[in-house]
Design an enzyme around this catalytic site. Structure first.
Site, mmCIF file in Angstrom:
data_model
loop_
_atom_site.group_PDB
_atom_site.id
_atom_site.type_symbol
_atom_site.label_atom_id
_atom_site.label_comp_id
_atom_site.label_asym_id
_atom_site.label_seq_id
_atom_site.Cartn_x
_atom_site.Cartn_y
_atom_site.Cartn_z
ATOM 1 N N HIS A 26 5.839 4.536 7.303
ATOM 2 C CA HIS A 26 6.394 3.260 6.429
ATOM 3 C C HIS A 26 5.724 3.439 5.138
ATOM 4 O O HIS A 26 4.568 3.327 4.854
ATOM 5 C CB HIS A 26 6.237 2.011 7.339
ATOM 6 C CG HIS A 26 6.578 1.810 8.510
ATOM 7 N ND1 HIS A 26 7.993 1.539 8.693
ATOM 8 C CD2 HIS A 26 6.424 2.125 9.683
ATOM 9 C CE1 HIS A 26 8.459 1.782 9.904
ATOM 10 N NE2 HIS A 26 7.298 2.087 10.698
ATOM 11 N N TYR B 3 8.360 -1.174 -2.752
ATOM 12 C CA TYR B 3 8.603 0.156 -2.293
ATOM 13 C C TYR B 3 8.462 1.065 -3.329
ATOM 14 O O TYR B 3 8.705 2.283 -3.050
ATOM 15 C CB TYR B 3 9.862 0.221 -1.512
ATOM 16 C CG TYR B 3 10.361 -0.776 -0.571
ATOM 17 C CD1 TYR B 3 9.745 -0.293 0.772
ATOM 18 C CD2 TYR B 3 11.227 -1.647 -0.380
ATOM 19 C CE1 TYR B 3 9.620 -1.155 1.712
ATOM 20 C CE2 TYR B 3 11.387 -2.560 0.574
ATOM 21 C CZ TYR B 3 10.885 -2.638 1.702
ATOM 22 O OH TYR B 3 10.908 -3.055 2.986
#
Length: 152
Positions: free
Chosen positions: A103, A26
């Protein structure tokens, strides 16, 4: 009646841990960075942003319901609820606002369960795997949908 010039930014469970949680997937940007990126991209187009993050599904659903009163669209990263929450999908569908699904990682190349999105069919815009910069892409594209500038 004029269209409001506000977007709702929704970040789901565990996104409060951005910058700490699995940075190899991430990245190191934080939720505050995401909110700034989103706000700056919206401001460049004359929109403002109301941001909500929660680890509780009901809080997110309430925010989505409230958006119908003063928002023109929704930018959402549902986190893990993407793959599990019919009620979140139904809330997005129920408010009848344009939705951009974001996302950070490329969920299409991850575990099989992450490749299923209950939000996909109600989203007009999908941004996947662009890191946190994808939020700016999502904002630009959803504002194009709202203002009628999107390609057919």
């Amino acid at each position: 009646m004029s269209v409001p010039r506000r977007l709702l930014l929704v970040n789901g469970p565990n996104l409060n841990l951005l910058g700490v949680r699995e940075p190899e997937i991430y990245g190191t940007s934080t939720l505050a960075d995401v909110e700034r990126i989103t706000t700056d991209a919206a401001a460049a187009r004359g929109f403002d942003v109301r941001a909500v993050q929660s680890n509780h599904e009901g809080v997110l659903i309430d925010a989505i319901h409230d958006a119908r009163l003063d928002c023109a669209g929704i930018v959402i990263n549902p986190g893990g609820l993407t793959h599990t929450s019919v009620v979140l999908r139904d809330a997005l569908s129920g408010v009848a606002l344009p939705v951009a699904e974001v996302h950070i990682s490329d969920v299409r190349t991850r575990e099989a369960f992450r490749q299923v999105s209950y939000v996909a069919d109600v989203a007009a815009v999908h941004v996947v795997g662009e890191g946190v910069a994808g939020y700016a892409t999502a904002v630009t594209r959803i504002i194009d949908v709202i203002t009628g500038l999107a390609d057919g």
